[in-house]
Design an enzyme around this catalytic site. Structure first.
Site, PDB file in Angstrom:
ATOM      1  N   LYS A   7      14.522 -18.097 -11.954  1.00  0.00           N
ATOM      2  CA  LYS A   7      13.840 -17.131 -11.181  1.00  0.00           C
ATOM      3  C   LYS A   7      14.084 -15.750 -11.651  1.00  0.00           C
ATOM      4  O   LYS A   7      15.551 -15.719 -12.235  1.00  0.00           O
ATOM      5  CB  LYS A   7      14.114 -16.955 -10.033  1.00  0.00           C
ATOM      6  N   CYS A  52       8.162 -17.709  -5.869  1.00  0.00           N
ATOM      7  CA  CYS A  52       8.414 -16.817  -4.388  1.00  0.00           C
ATOM      8  C   CYS A  52       8.161 -15.213  -4.638  1.00  0.00           C
ATOM      9  O   CYS A  52       7.178 -14.807  -4.701  1.00  0.00           O
ATOM     10  CB  CYS A  52       9.364 -17.121  -3.888  1.00  0.00           C
ATOM     11  N   PRO A  90      15.562 -23.419  31.807  1.00  0.00           N
ATOM     12  CA  PRO A  90      15.768 -22.734  33.308  1.00  0.00           C
ATOM     13  C   PRO A  90      14.279 -22.081  33.332  1.00  0.00           C
ATOM     14  O   PRO A  90      14.242 -21.322  32.612  1.00  0.00           O
ATOM     15  CB  PRO A  90      16.820 -21.938  33.309  1.00  0.00           C
ATOM     16  N   SER A 123      11.927 -19.803  35.361  1.00  0.00           N
ATOM     17  CA  SER A 123      11.961 -18.928  36.528  1.00  0.00           C
ATOM     18  C   SER A 123      10.668 -18.660  37.039  1.00  0.00           C
ATOM     19  O   SER A 123      10.754 -18.082  38.111  1.00  0.00           O
ATOM     20  CB  SER A 123      12.634 -17.765  36.157  1.00  0.00           C
ATOM     21  N   ASP A 160       8.430 -14.741  30.509  1.00  0.00           N
ATOM     22  CA  ASP A 160       9.365 -15.371  29.118  1.00  0.00           C
ATOM     23  C   ASP A 160       9.715 -16.988  29.443  1.00  0.00           C
ATOM     24  O   ASP A 160       9.479 -17.560  28.313  1.00  0.00           O
ATOM     25  CB  ASP A 160      10.755 -14.704  29.099  1.00  0.00           C
ATOM     26  N   SER A 161      10.069 -17.353  30.408  1.00  0.00           N
ATOM     27  CA  SER A 161      10.383 -18.770  30.380  1.00  0.00           C
ATOM     28  C   SER A 161       9.130 -19.679  30.654  1.00  0.00           C
ATOM     29  O   SER A 161       9.029 -20.785  29.988  1.00  0.00           O
ATOM     30  CB  SER A 161      11.299 -19.197  31.791  1.00  0.00           C
TER      31      SER A 161
END
Length: 712
Positions: free
Chosen positions: A113, A174, A355, A357, A361-362
């Site tokens: 590379k 790449c 969890p 809520s 977000d959750s």
């Protein structure tokens, strides 16, 4: 017509999984040959995996990679096909990121590379050296076991072109495509007609457009066939490699692989007429002038012809196709979902614990797990019409049966059946929790199909409060000092983390499943992390966070999309509610944005200015004056800038414990390697804030002058 069949591929490689990586490379070569290809290009560092990081400093990585190469050369896999492999090479005690070309059980070239990726998530110069001997090749001495196998003592290594009987071929790797003076420019001018790019390019929201535009522009300017290969999936770090292998010719796309998928091996082929490349070049007079002046590369000449030797009426040039782009909402639904499946199956755990809520977000995190279950189900039941499709279907079925501890005959009946086995959600309520969030969590869990629990943790919280009172004789209250208020909020958040891990370790046992642990999911967005608006070691502390680098703004749009397109209508109720931590008594009407003193949209803007545009406090203030001047006063803008940087500085230490996040946004504050800054700051920013104060006065004086002149 000079027709050649070319193959490139997406491979789901895993760092240091030499056995699995080699198997997938072999399958890709088999499929390429089955499709009639005479050239196959693979991803960057596909033998060892791109994300080996400091394992590239170990000699074993180079030895094992060479041993895998020997395994390829022992078989007939490289007979009558030019195979382009990505792997690390140690040459004269210097480490290089290389492409290795194999043909008829011989090594024909090693091409290192030239330009290394060394920004954002990438630190290639920590592990490799760039090849600086431009337009030059030298001898690479093979190890003893390779000499015995191939009969070769040395092979060429360097910056050169492979000259075949009927065309010239070369490579980029790449980052070289993204550099201003890309190798494809002068390679094309020196007569190269086919350029491949074995890449290790990760998913970032809205990034694919850049990648495809660069490839199309390179082939449109110079007249080229361009093959792009990429890795797929999670290879052990925070990145998802998103595939999208493609073949482009003369500015148009001929073939495109999937960008997000659970496939292990995907081979993309196209039948390309090289005469079209030659005709395209002949029509550009200015290119001919530049080509006549170009510097000549050294060439490695091989007695091999890409053109198919026998004529077949069924073999025709591949027609152009339209580029397939996903919307940002689709990217959020698919990218993290693919990542979570790879993470789960490679961790050998039994599923995920979240969890839940009932907040945005959750709920977004739960939705992504639901999307993962939908992808798994689709791959399990979809009819396989080729060897390649059958191979990938078998892998997905095998993995989900292993994760779910099911027999060889089991096929899931629905995404909900999968979710009920591998996904546990839990609402952890306190006296400060509302019925609205409790009901939203329950409804969403029902739509996804998770095994849902609704528990109260007041007894655990009260026991901690009692312990403090018994020890000190003092009882904190929400109405007391700021320190008391924060401590009472934080103990709820931190205990949710403890409860999460306790339940995650025992849930499968309690359900009489195979006693595997569940992985705990976090659900803190990038803007909260940027502001530090979370409790250190609370339920944002988890094993992995699928939304940790996604903005609140994008998450809201995603939830609306998911409610209509993924079959989770309760998400609209989630969107209508104001974000709240529910850590204070309900009568306080606590909301996130009031707590922070900034809106989520404002936080996103600070994040972009700070990271993407490289602004410090003063430059940030100057930019926001022009952006926000119509919405608020100069003094208000200054206050918001100071507030942001003060809390950013105070909370920067939290980045050292931030849950590893799926990385897909350009302003993530995560300090693991993407945002390398200190975690102890001079929080008053005296020099910078003094300049902002002076600028406020100047701007206010200018405004007064404008007002006075308008009255005259």
């Amino acid at each position: 017509m000079h027709l050649v069949t070319l193959a490139t591929c997406n491979l789901d490689q895993w760092s240091l999984d030499f056995t699995g990586n080699l198997e997938r490379i072999k399958e890709s070569i088999k499929i390429s040959k089955e499709k009639g290809a005479r050239y196959r290009c693979g991803p960057e560092l596909e033998v060892c995996g791109y994300g080996c990081e400091d394992h590239f400093l170990e000699n074993d990585t180079y030895t094992h990679s060479m041993e895998c190469l020997a395994e390829l050369l022992k078989s007939d896999l490289t007979d009558d096909i030019l195979v382009d492999i990505g792997m690390p090479i140690m040459h004269k005690s210097v480490r290089y990121n290389c492409r290795v070309f194999l043909l008829n059980r011989k090594i024909v070239l090693i091409r290192p590379k030239l330009f290394l990726a060394n920004d954002g998530n990438y630190r290639e110069t920590r592990w490799f050296c760039a090849w600086t001997k431009r337009f030059a090749i030298e001898d690479f001495v093979l190890p003893d076991f390779m000499r015995e196998l191939t009969g070769q003592r040395t092979v060429p290594i360097g910056d050169c072109i492979i000259s075949l009987n009927d065309t010239d071929l070369a490579v980029e790797t790449c980052e070289e495509l993204f550099t201003p003076n890309s190798p494809n420019i002068y390679l094309g001018l020196d007569g190269v007609e086919i350029i491949s790019n074995g890449s290790g390019s990760h998913h970032s929201l809205r990034k694919l457009h850049t990648r495809i535009d660069l490839i199309k522009n390179a082939t449109a300017k110079n007249g080229l066939v361009y093959l792009y290969a990429n890795q797929l999936g999670c290879d052990g770090g925070r990145l998802l490699f998103d595939g999208c292998a493609m073949i482009c010719c003369n500015g148009v796309l001929l073939a495109q692989g999937s960008q997000f998928s659970l496939k292990q091996v995907e081979v993309v082929t196209a039948n390309v007429d090289l005469d079209q490349v030659r005709a395209f070049r002949n029509k550009i007079a200015s290119r001919s002038v530049q080509a006549s002046e170009s510097r000549e590369f050294p060439r490695v000449r091989i007695d091999f012809t890409l053109k198919i030797s026998h004529y077949s009426q069924s073999l025709k040039p591949t027609h152009p196709v339209d580029v397939k782009y996903f919307t940002t909402n689709e990217e959020i639904a698919l990218g993290p979902a693919c990542y979570l499946f790879d993470y789960l199956r490679r961790s050998s755990q039994g599923g995920y614990f979240l969890p839940l809520s009932g907040g945005a977000d959750s709920s977004a995190t739960a939705t992504i797990v639901g999307s993962m279950c939908q992808l798994i189900y689709k791959d399990c039941i979809e009819e396989a019409n080729s060897y390649e499709e059958e191979y990938n279907k078998k892998i997905v079925l095998k993995e989900i049966r292993r994760i779910c501890s099911k027999g060889d005959e089991w096929i899931p009946s629905s995404p909900k059946e999968i979710a009920n086995i591998i996904f546990v959600t839990c609402y952890m309520g306190t006296v400060n929790s509302s019925n609205e969030t409790r009901n939203r969590a329950k409804q969403l869990a029902s739509e996804i199909g998770s095994h849902h629990m609704d528990i109260d943790i007041d007894t655990v919280v009260n026991s901690m409060k009692d312990l403090f009172t018994t020890t000190t004789g003092k009882t904190p209250s929400f109405e007391g000092s700021a320190g008391e208020n924060i401590a009472l909020q934080n103990i709820q958040a931190r205990l949710r983390m403890v409860v999460s891990y306790y339940f995650a370790q025992l849930m499968n046992w309690s359900r009489d499943f195979k006693p595997k642990n569940l992985l705990v999911l976090g659900s803190s967005n990038v803007d909260e992390a940027l502001r530090g608006y979370f409790t250190k070691y609370d339920c944002s502390s988890a094993d992995i966070n699928p939304i940790g680098s996604i903005s609140k703004t994008d998450l809201k749009k995603f939830l609306l999309y998911a409610s209509d397109n993924l079959g989770y209508p309760s998400l609209k109720e989630v969107l209508q509610a104001k974000p709240t931590a529910e850590l204070q008594p309900l009568e306080s009407h606590q909301t996130d944005e009031e707590d922070m003193g900034l809106t989520y949209d404002e936080l996103s803007r600070f994040g972009i200015l700070r990271k993407v545009y490289g602004n410090g406090p003063v430059e940030c203030f100057n930019n926001l004056v022009y952006e926000w001047r119509d919405k608020m006063s100069i003094l208000q803008i200054a206050d918001k800038v100071k507030r942001f940087y003060r809390y950013y500085a105070i909370n920067r230490h939290k980045m050292t414990t931030l849950t590893p996040s799926y990385h897909c946004e350009s302003y993530s504050p995560e300090d693991n390697r993407f945002d390398l800054r200190q975690f102890l700051y001079p929080v008053d920013f005296q020099w910078q804030f003094k300049q902002i104060d002076d600028l406020v006065i100047q701007y206010q004086e200018e405004e007064e002058k404008v007002k006075k002149s308008s009255k005259l």
